[in-house]
Design a protein around this motif. Structure first.
Motif, PDB file in Angstrom:
ATOM      1  N   ALA A 102     -28.935  59.147  96.012  1.00  0.00           N
ATOM      2  CA  ALA A 102     -28.974  57.679  95.972  1.00  0.00           C
ATOM      3  C   ALA A 102     -27.774  57.116  95.216  1.00  0.00           C
ATOM      4  O   ALA A 102     -27.366  55.978  95.451  1.00  0.00           O
ATOM      5  N   TYR A 103     -27.197  57.926  94.323  1.00  0.00           N
ATOM      6  CA  TYR A 103     -26.002  57.523  93.582  1.00  0.00           C
ATOM      7  C   TYR A 103     -24.740  58.141  94.179  1.00  0.00           C
ATOM      8  O   TYR A 103     -23.717  58.262  93.505  1.00  0.00           O
ATOM      9  N   ASP A 104     -24.819  58.514  95.452  1.00  0.00           N
ATOM     10  CA  ASP A 104     -23.677  59.040  96.205  1.00  0.00           C
ATOM     11  C   ASP A 104     -23.013  60.233  95.535  1.00  0.00           C
ATOM     12  O   ASP A 104     -21.788  60.361  95.526  1.00  0.00           O
ATOM     13  N   ARG A 105     -23.827  61.124  94.992  1.00  0.00           N
ATOM     14  CA  ARG A 105     -23.301  62.356  94.413  1.00  0.00           C
ATOM     15  C   ARG A 105     -22.600  63.144  95.496  1.00  0.00           C
ATOM     16  O   ARG A 105     -23.180  63.454  96.538  1.00  0.00           O
ATOM     17  N   ASP A 106     -21.337  63.461  95.277  1.00  0.00           N
ATOM     18  CA  ASP A 106     -20.539  64.216  96.238  1.00  0.00           C
ATOM     19  C   ASP A 106     -20.529  65.678  95.807  1.00  0.00           C
ATOM     20  O   ASP A 106     -19.989  66.017  94.759  1.00  0.00           O
ATOM     21  N   ARG A 107     -21.139  66.533  96.615  1.00  0.00           N
ATOM     22  CA  ARG A 107     -21.208  67.960  96.293  1.00  0.00           C
ATOM     23  C   ARG A 107     -20.138  68.774  97.026  1.00  0.00           C
ATOM     24  O   ARG A 107     -20.108  69.995  96.905  1.00  0.00           O
ATOM     25  N   SER A 108     -19.271  68.122  97.767  1.00  0.00           N
ATOM     26  CA  SER A 108     -18.305  68.848  98.597  1.00  0.00           C
ATOM     27  C   SER A 108     -17.156  69.453  97.798  1.00  0.00           C
ATOM     28  O   SER A 108     -16.436  70.304  98.311  1.00  0.00           O
ATOM     29  N   HIS A 109     -16.975  69.029  96.543  1.00  0.00           N
ATOM     30  CA  HIS A 109     -15.838  69.518  95.758  1.00  0.00           C
ATOM     31  C   HIS A 109     -16.227  70.574  94.738  1.00  0.00           C
ATOM     32  O   HIS A 109     -15.466  70.865  93.827  1.00  0.00           O
ATOM     33  N   GLY A 110     -17.402  71.142  94.848  1.00  0.00           N
ATOM     34  CA  GLY A 110     -17.801  72.219  93.948  1.00  0.00           C
ATOM     35  C   GLY A 110     -18.780  71.759  92.886  1.00  0.00           C
ATOM     36  O   GLY A 110     -19.028  70.568  92.697  1.00  0.00           O
ATOM     37  N   VAL A 111     -19.308  72.737  92.179  1.00  0.00           N
ATOM     38  CA  VAL A 111     -20.370  72.502  91.207  1.00  0.00           C
ATOM     39  C   VAL A 111     -19.909  71.639  90.042  1.00  0.00           C
ATOM     40  O   VAL A 111     -20.634  70.757  89.589  1.00  0.00           O
ATOM     41  N   ASN A 112     -18.716  71.864  89.539  1.00  0.00           N
ATOM     42  CA  ASN A 112     -18.271  71.160  88.332  1.00  0.00           C
ATOM     43  C   ASN A 112     -17.308  70.018  88.613  1.00  0.00           C
ATOM     44  O   ASN A 112     -16.580  69.594  87.729  1.00  0.00           O
ATOM     45  N   ALA A 113     -17.329  69.504  89.814  1.00  0.00           N
ATOM     46  CA  ALA A 113     -16.472  68.374  90.157  1.00  0.00           C
ATOM     47  C   ALA A 113     -17.006  67.105  89.493  1.00  0.00           C
ATOM     48  O   ALA A 113     -18.187  67.024  89.152  1.00  0.00           O
ATOM     49  N   PRO A 114     -16.135  66.108  89.293  1.00  0.00           N
ATOM     50  CA  PRO A 114     -16.624  64.830  88.768  1.00  0.00           C
ATOM     51  C   PRO A 114     -17.759  64.293  89.637  1.00  0.00           C
ATOM     52  O   PRO A 114     -17.819  64.566  90.838  1.00  0.00           O
ATOM     53  N   ARG A 115     -18.672  63.547  88.996  1.00  0.00           N
ATOM     54  CA  ARG A 115     -19.843  63.078  89.730  1.00  0.00           C
ATOM     55  C   ARG A 115     -20.336  61.742  89.199  1.00  0.00           C
ATOM     56  O   ARG A 115     -20.195  61.448  88.012  1.00  0.00           O
ATOM     57  N   THR A 116     -20.934  60.981  90.099  1.00  0.00           N
ATOM     58  CA  THR A 116     -21.530  59.711  89.708  1.00  0.00           C
ATOM     59  C   THR A 116     -22.788  59.937  88.896  1.00  0.00           C
ATOM     60  O   THR A 116     -23.033  59.234  87.919  1.00  0.00           O
ATOM     61  N   LEU A 117     -23.602  60.914  89.297  1.00  0.00           N
ATOM     62  CA  LEU A 117     -24.837  61.198  88.564  1.00  0.00           C
ATOM     63  C   LEU A 117     -25.254  62.632  88.804  1.00  0.00           C
ATOM     64  O   LEU A 117     -25.296  63.102  89.938  1.00  0.00           O
ATOM     65  N   ASP A 118     -25.542  63.303  87.710  1.00  0.00           N
ATOM     66  CA  ASP A 118     -26.058  64.662  87.735  1.00  0.00           C
ATOM     67  C   ASP A 118     -27.445  64.616  87.101  1.00  0.00           C
ATOM     68  O   ASP A 118     -27.602  64.062  86.013  1.00  0.00           O
ATOM     69  N   VAL A 119     -28.443  65.168  87.778  1.00  0.00           N
ATOM     70  CA  VAL A 119     -29.821  65.204  87.277  1.00  0.00           C
ATOM     71  C   VAL A 119     -30.250  66.667  87.312  1.00  0.00           C
ATOM     72  O   VAL A 119     -30.522  67.215  88.379  1.00  0.00           O
ATOM     73  N   ASP A 120     -30.271  67.311  86.140  1.00  0.00           N
ATOM     74  CA  ASP A 120     -30.584  68.738  86.061  1.00  0.00           C
ATOM     75  C   ASP A 120     -31.930  68.970  85.399  1.00  0.00           C
ATOM     76  O   ASP A 120     -32.194  68.448  84.306  1.00  0.00           O
ATOM     77  N   LEU A 121     -32.759  69.795  86.039  1.00  0.00           N
ATOM     78  CA  LEU A 121     -33.989  70.252  85.408  1.00  0.00           C
ATOM     79  C   LEU A 121     -33.618  71.361  84.439  1.00  0.00           C
ATOM     80  O   LEU A 121     -33.038  72.375  84.840  1.00  0.00           O
ATOM     81  N   ILE A 122     -33.948  71.167  83.170  1.00  0.00           N
ATOM     82  CA  ILE A 122     -33.638  72.167  82.150  1.00  0.00           C
ATOM     83  C   ILE A 122     -34.827  73.098  81.959  1.00  0.00           C
ATOM     84  O   ILE A 122     -34.693  74.315  82.051  1.00  0.00           O
ATOM     85  N   VAL A 123     -35.980  72.534  81.659  1.00  0.00           N
ATOM     86  CA  VAL A 123     -37.219  73.304  81.595  1.00  0.00           C
ATOM     87  C   VAL A 123     -38.324  72.485  82.244  1.00  0.00           C
ATOM     88  O   VAL A 123     -38.329  71.256  82.187  1.00  0.00           O
ATOM     89  N   VAL A 124     -39.244  73.197  82.866  1.00  0.00           N
ATOM     90  CA  VAL A 124     -40.453  72.598  83.429  1.00  0.00           C
ATOM     91  C   VAL A 124     -41.613  73.416  82.869  1.00  0.00           C
ATOM     92  O   VAL A 124     -41.932  74.490  83.392  1.00  0.00           O
ATOM     93  N   GLY A 125     -42.172  72.940  81.756  1.00  0.00           N
ATOM     94  CA  GLY A 125     -43.213  73.692  81.071  1.00  0.00           C
ATOM     95  C   GLY A 125     -42.696  75.077  80.727  1.00  0.00           C
ATOM     96  O   GLY A 125     -41.566  75.231  80.266  1.00  0.00           O
ATOM     97  N   ASP A 126     -43.513  76.080  80.991  1.00  0.00           N
ATOM     98  CA  ASP A 126     -43.072  77.457  80.756  1.00  0.00           C
ATOM     99  C   ASP A 126     -42.721  78.147  82.078  1.00  0.00           C
ATOM    100  O   ASP A 126     -42.618  79.363  82.156  1.00  0.00           O
ATOM    101  N   ARG A 127     -42.492  77.342  83.101  1.00  0.00           N
ATOM    102  CA  ARG A 127     -42.186  77.848  84.441  1.00  0.00           C
ATOM    103  C   ARG A 127     -40.864  78.584  84.453  1.00  0.00           C
ATOM    104  O   ARG A 127     -39.882  78.144  83.856  1.00  0.00           O
ATOM    105  N   ARG A 128     -40.840  79.708  85.144  1.00  0.00           N
ATOM    106  CA  ARG A 128     -39.616  80.459  85.337  1.00  0.00           C
ATOM    107  C   ARG A 128     -39.385  80.614  86.833  1.00  0.00           C
ATOM    108  O   ARG A 128     -40.320  80.845  87.589  1.00  0.00           O
ATOM    109  N   SER A 129     -38.140  80.482  87.230  1.00  0.00           N
ATOM    110  CA  SER A 129     -37.776  80.638  88.629  1.00  0.00           C
ATOM    111  C   SER A 129     -36.350  81.148  88.692  1.00  0.00           C
ATOM    112  O   SER A 129     -35.491  80.692  87.936  1.00  0.00           O
ATOM    113  N   ASP A 130     -36.107  82.090  89.587  1.00  0.00           N
ATOM    114  CA  ASP A 130     -34.766  82.631  89.760  1.00  0.00           C
ATOM    115  C   ASP A 130     -34.468  82.783  91.247  1.00  0.00           C
ATOM    116  O   ASP A 130     -34.176  83.862  91.733  1.00  0.00           O
ATOM    117  N   THR A 131     -34.560  81.658  91.942  1.00  0.00           N
ATOM    118  CA  THR A 131     -34.236  81.645  93.371  1.00  0.00           C
ATOM    119  C   THR A 131     -32.933  80.886  93.562  1.00  0.00           C
ATOM    120  O   THR A 131     -32.463  80.201  92.648  1.00  0.00           O
TER     121      THR A 131
END
Length: 190
Positions: A102-131
């Protein structure tokens, strides 16, 4: 005689077979393009508008030097949001990606490219996932002062599962390149 549950009460979790516990969620927000503060506030507003999500805290805003970004990348504004939710980690991830879109995040230039908005899940309870789709806890959070310091401001005793207390992790990483910007305030309706 032992008590049995009332057979006339229908439990939605029983119908779906899905348990929906309330989980503590830590979300990191970042922006280094456009109206950075407005982008962060918009991300918070969108999270707050998500059904079954309750924001419980927002950190101070930090201005941070770009990490592993292309040369001459603008500085970031970063913050951490604490939430409680009954949503699954995958539904939260879908919501985070939709907010970025919705904030026109452009993912075409790689993971660490400049961005309008980055929303990262850091922890979700004690949930673990490695997919490929979802890694929890966030695999770099323990190395990122722009996540650890704002989170520490909100929850000094917090820990990253399998990594340790955020205070100890922040001591290892240091706070070089971080500047707290108290004149920049993010809000939410309680």
């Amino acid at each position: 005689m032992s008590e049995s549950p009332n057979p006339n009460i229908i439990d939605a979790d029983t119908l779906t077979g899905e348990m929906r516990p309330i989980r503590r969620v830590v979300v990191a927000l970042g922006s280094n393009l456009g109206e950075r503060l407005a982008n962060l506030q918009g991300g918070i507003d969108a999270l707050a508008d998500t059904p079954d999500v309750w924001i419980t805290g927002i950190s101070p805003v930090y201005e941070t030097e770009p990490l592993d970004c292309p040369p001459d990348s603008p500085t970031f504004l970063n913050a951490v949001v604490l939430m409680d939710t009954t949503l699954s980690a995958h539904r939260l991830l879908d919501r985070a990606l939709a907010i970025e879109d919705a904030y026109d995040r452009d993912r075409s230039h790689g993971v660490n490219a400049p961005r309008t908005l980055d929303v990262d899940l850091i922890v979700v309870g004690d949930r673990r996932s490695d997919t490929d789709a979802l890694r929890l806890p966030h695999p770099q959070a323990h190395e990122r002062a722009f996540v650890l310091k704002p989170w520490l401001d909100l929850e000094p005793d917090a820990e990253i599962p399998d990594m340790g207390p955020i205070s100890v992790l922040l001591d290892k990483v240091g706070t070089d390149g971080l500047a707290r910007r108290d004149e920049l305030v993010l809000e939410y309706d309680e």
